[in-house]
Motif scaffolding. Structure first.
Motif, PDB file in Angstrom:
ATOM      1  N   ILE A   1     -37.974  29.314 -18.423  1.00  0.00           N
ATOM      2  CA  ILE A   1     -38.499  30.565 -18.960  1.00  0.00           C
ATOM      3  C   ILE A   1     -39.860  30.894 -18.348  1.00  0.00           C
ATOM      4  CG2 ILE A   1     -39.207  31.802 -21.050  1.00  0.00           C
ATOM      5  CD1 ILE A   1     -36.196  31.161 -20.947  1.00  0.00           C
ATOM      6  N   CYS A   2     -40.794  29.938 -18.384  1.00  0.00           N
ATOM      7  CA  CYS A   2     -42.167  30.236 -17.944  1.00  0.00           C
ATOM      8  C   CYS A   2     -42.624  29.451 -16.718  1.00  0.00           C
ATOM      9  CB  CYS A   2     -43.146  29.996 -19.093  1.00  0.00           C
ATOM     10  SG  CYS A   2     -43.395  28.243 -19.497  1.00  0.00           S
ATOM     11  N   GLY A   3     -41.888  28.406 -16.333  1.00  0.00           N
ATOM     12  CA  GLY A   3     -42.253  27.628 -15.154  1.00  0.00           C
ATOM     13  C   GLY A   3     -43.113  26.407 -15.434  1.00  0.00           C
ATOM     14  N   TYR A   4     -43.473  26.171 -16.706  1.00  0.00           N
ATOM     15  CA  TYR A   4     -44.249  24.972 -17.056  1.00  0.00           C
ATOM     16  C   TYR A   4     -43.491  23.736 -16.606  1.00  0.00           C
ATOM     17  CZ  TYR A   4     -46.094  21.181 -19.931  1.00  0.00           C
ATOM     18  OH  TYR A   4     -46.610  19.987 -20.357  1.00  0.00           O
ATOM     19  N   VAL A   5     -44.213  22.771 -16.041  1.00  0.00           N
ATOM     20  CA  VAL A   5     -43.589  21.528 -15.590  1.00  0.00           C
ATOM     21  C   VAL A   5     -44.060  20.385 -16.479  1.00  0.00           C
ATOM     22  CG1 VAL A   5     -43.377  19.887 -13.690  1.00  0.00           C
ATOM     23  CG2 VAL A   5     -43.373  22.338 -13.219  1.00  0.00           C
ATOM     24  N   TYR A   6     -43.081  19.709 -17.114  1.00  0.00           N
ATOM     25  CA  TYR A   6     -43.392  18.520 -17.914  1.00  0.00           C
ATOM     26  C   TYR A   6     -43.411  17.322 -16.985  1.00  0.00           C
ATOM     27  CZ  TYR A   6     -43.168  14.589 -21.026  1.00  0.00           C
ATOM     28  OH  TYR A   6     -43.448  13.395 -21.659  1.00  0.00           O
ATOM     29  N   ASP A   7     -44.539  16.648 -16.931  1.00  0.00           N
ATOM     30  CA  ASP A   7     -44.710  15.454 -16.109  1.00  0.00           C
ATOM     31  C   ASP A   7     -44.829  14.260 -17.051  1.00  0.00           C
ATOM     32  OD1 ASP A   7     -45.563  13.347 -14.516  1.00  0.00           O
ATOM     33  OD2 ASP A   7     -47.038  14.541 -13.433  1.00  0.00           O
ATOM     34  N   PRO A   8     -43.860  13.336 -17.026  1.00  0.00           N
ATOM     35  CA  PRO A   8     -43.916  12.202 -17.942  1.00  0.00           C
ATOM     36  C   PRO A   8     -45.144  11.321 -17.741  1.00  0.00           C
ATOM     37  CG  PRO A   8     -42.166  11.902 -16.335  1.00  0.00           C
ATOM     38  CD  PRO A   8     -42.682  13.295 -16.160  1.00  0.00           C
ATOM     39  N   ASN A   9     -45.725  11.365 -16.563  1.00  0.00           N
ATOM     40  CA  ASN A   9     -46.942  10.582 -16.325  1.00  0.00           C
ATOM     41  C   ASN A   9     -48.122  11.116 -17.132  1.00  0.00           C
ATOM     42  OD1 ASN A   9     -45.809   8.784 -14.386  1.00  0.00           O
ATOM     43  ND2 ASN A   9     -45.893  10.444 -12.904  1.00  0.00           N
ATOM     44  N   LEU A  10     -48.078  12.401 -17.438  1.00  0.00           N
ATOM     45  CA  LEU A  10     -49.147  13.030 -18.210  1.00  0.00           C
ATOM     46  C   LEU A  10     -48.809  13.162 -19.685  1.00  0.00           C
ATOM     47  CD1 LEU A  10     -50.012  15.922 -15.727  1.00  0.00           C
ATOM     48  CD2 LEU A  10     -51.135  13.694 -15.950  1.00  0.00           C
ATOM     49  N   GLY A  11     -47.508  13.263 -19.992  1.00  0.00           N
ATOM     50  CA  GLY A  11     -47.098  13.511 -21.372  1.00  0.00           C
ATOM     51  C   GLY A  11     -47.500  14.914 -21.799  1.00  0.00           C
ATOM     52  N   ASP A  12     -47.669  15.089 -23.098  1.00  0.00           N
ATOM     53  CA  ASP A  12     -48.124  16.370 -23.650  1.00  0.00           C
ATOM     54  C   ASP A  12     -49.109  16.057 -24.765  1.00  0.00           C
ATOM     55  OD1 ASP A  12     -48.477  18.920 -24.667  1.00  0.00           O
ATOM     56  OD2 ASP A  12     -46.498  19.035 -25.572  1.00  0.00           O
ATOM     57  N   PRO A  13     -50.365  15.807 -24.407  1.00  0.00           N
ATOM     58  CA  PRO A  13     -51.356  15.397 -25.404  1.00  0.00           C
ATOM     59  C   PRO A  13     -51.483  16.372 -26.578  1.00  0.00           C
ATOM     60  CG  PRO A  13     -52.276  15.226 -23.200  1.00  0.00           C
ATOM     61  CD  PRO A  13     -50.937  15.899 -23.076  1.00  0.00           C
ATOM     62  N   ASP A  14     -51.376  17.678 -26.290  1.00  0.00           N
ATOM     63  CA  ASP A  14     -51.475  18.662 -27.365  1.00  0.00           C
ATOM     64  C   ASP A  14     -50.269  18.623 -28.293  1.00  0.00           C
ATOM     65  OD1 ASP A  14     -53.937  19.487 -26.386  1.00  0.00           O
ATOM     66  OD2 ASP A  14     -53.054  21.095 -25.171  1.00  0.00           O
ATOM     67  N   GLY A  15     -49.148  18.118 -27.782  1.00  0.00           N
ATOM     68  CA  GLY A  15     -47.931  18.000 -28.579  1.00  0.00           C
ATOM     69  C   GLY A  15     -47.704  16.591 -29.097  1.00  0.00           C
ATOM     70  N   ASP A  16     -48.742  15.757 -29.041  1.00  0.00           N
ATOM     71  CA  ASP A  16     -48.667  14.366 -29.505  1.00  0.00           C
ATOM     72  C   ASP A  16     -47.636  13.539 -28.762  1.00  0.00           C
ATOM     73  OD1 ASP A  16     -50.730  14.664 -31.385  1.00  0.00           O
ATOM     74  OD2 ASP A  16     -49.329  15.460 -32.879  1.00  0.00           O
ATOM     75  N   VAL A  17     -47.466  13.817 -27.475  1.00  0.00           N
ATOM     76  CA  VAL A  17     -46.549  13.043 -26.633  1.00  0.00           C
ATOM     77  C   VAL A  17     -47.399  12.224 -25.665  1.00  0.00           C
ATOM     78  CG1 VAL A  17     -44.696  13.135 -24.929  1.00  0.00           C
ATOM     79  CG2 VAL A  17     -44.750  14.789 -26.810  1.00  0.00           C
ATOM     80  N   ARG A  18     -47.279  10.924 -25.783  1.00  0.00           N
ATOM     81  CA  ARG A  18     -48.091  10.005 -24.979  1.00  0.00           C
ATOM     82  C   ARG A  18     -47.675   9.993 -23.523  1.00  0.00           C
ATOM     83  NH1 ARG A  18     -48.465   4.440 -28.225  1.00  0.00           N
ATOM     84  NH2 ARG A  18     -48.526   3.838 -26.039  1.00  0.00           N
ATOM     85  N   PRO A  19     -48.631   9.769 -22.611  1.00  0.00           N
ATOM     86  CA  PRO A  19     -48.280   9.595 -21.201  1.00  0.00           C
ATOM     87  C   PRO A  19     -47.263   8.466 -21.060  1.00  0.00           C
ATOM     88  CG  PRO A  19     -50.652   9.809 -21.439  1.00  0.00           C
ATOM     89  CD  PRO A  19     -50.079   9.703 -22.828  1.00  0.00           C
ATOM     90  N   GLY A  20     -46.340   8.631 -20.135  1.00  0.00           N
ATOM     91  CA  GLY A  20     -45.294   7.635 -19.919  1.00  0.00           C
ATOM     92  C   GLY A  20     -44.016   7.932 -20.684  1.00  0.00           C
ATOM     93  N   THR A  21     -43.985   9.035 -21.452  1.00  0.00           N
ATOM     94  CA  THR A  21     -42.793   9.391 -22.227  1.00  0.00           C
ATOM     95  C   THR A  21     -41.835  10.191 -21.346  1.00  0.00           C
ATOM     96  OG1 THR A  21     -44.086   9.484 -24.265  1.00  0.00           O
ATOM     97  CG2 THR A  21     -41.935  10.570 -24.287  1.00  0.00           C
ATOM     98  N   TYR A  22     -40.660   9.621 -21.102  1.00  0.00           N
ATOM     99  CA  TYR A  22     -39.647  10.313 -20.321  1.00  0.00           C
ATOM    100  C   TYR A  22     -39.144  11.530 -21.089  1.00  0.00           C
ATOM    101  CZ  TYR A  22     -39.452   6.228 -17.312  1.00  0.00           C
ATOM    102  OH  TYR A  22     -39.771   5.220 -16.454  1.00  0.00           O
ATOM    103  N   PHE A  23     -38.743  12.563 -20.349  1.00  0.00           N
ATOM    104  CA  PHE A  23     -38.259  13.800 -20.953  1.00  0.00           C
ATOM    105  C   PHE A  23     -37.140  13.522 -21.957  1.00  0.00           C
ATOM    106  CE2 PHE A  23     -35.690  17.660 -21.116  1.00  0.00           C
ATOM    107  CZ  PHE A  23     -36.664  18.613 -21.354  1.00  0.00           C
ATOM    108  N   GLU A  24     -36.252  12.612 -21.608  1.00  0.00           N
ATOM    109  CA  GLU A  24     -35.112  12.292 -22.459  1.00  0.00           C
ATOM    110  C   GLU A  24     -35.536  11.747 -23.823  1.00  0.00           C
ATOM    111  OE1 GLU A  24     -35.605  11.294 -19.351  1.00  0.00           O
ATOM    112  OE2 GLU A  24     -33.932  12.044 -18.171  1.00  0.00           O
ATOM    113  N   TYR A  25     -36.748  11.210 -23.909  1.00  0.00           N
ATOM    114  CA  TYR A  25     -37.233  10.609 -25.153  1.00  0.00           C
ATOM    115  C   TYR A  25     -38.196  11.509 -25.920  1.00  0.00           C
ATOM    116  CZ  TYR A  25     -35.050   6.424 -23.367  1.00  0.00           C
ATOM    117  OH  TYR A  25     -34.137   5.525 -22.881  1.00  0.00           O
ATOM    118  N   LEU A  26     -38.369  12.746 -25.447  1.00  0.00           N
ATOM    119  CA  LEU A  26     -39.177  13.687 -26.222  1.00  0.00           C
ATOM    120  C   LEU A  26     -38.463  13.973 -27.543  1.00  0.00           C
ATOM    121  CD1 LEU A  26     -40.143  16.269 -23.447  1.00  0.00           C
ATOM    122  CD2 LEU A  26     -41.671  14.653 -24.592  1.00  0.00           C
TER     123      LEU A  26
END
Length: 66
Positions: free
Chosen positions: A7-32
């Motif tokens: 939709i918007c082009g945002y890229v989820y990088d598991p090395n970075l995670g999503d700190p604002d979404g409480d997703v720790r670095p190292g979290t694979y997309f499949e485990y979100l």
């Protein structure tokens, strides 16, 4: 592997995670969490597509711009 929001082009990088979404670095997309949403546009995981790391897609146009 990175995942791009179609939709918007945002890229989820598991090395970075999503700190604002409480997703720790190292979290694979499949485990979100199932209810995780794109931090840029609020779309669900189902609109994300795997990004081939060997392919530079300079022609990518987010769906919201089509």
């Amino acid at each position: 592997m990175e995942w791009r929001c179609s939709i918007c082009g945002y890229v989820y990088d598991p090395n970075l995670g999503d700190p604002d979404g409480d997703v720790r670095p190292g979290t694979y997309f499949e485990y979100l969490p199932l209810d995780w949403i794109c931090p840029e546009c609020g779309a669900g995981k189902e609109v994300f597509e795997a990004v081939d790391e060997d392919f530079e897609d300079e022609e990518f146009v987010p769906r919201n711009l089509l």
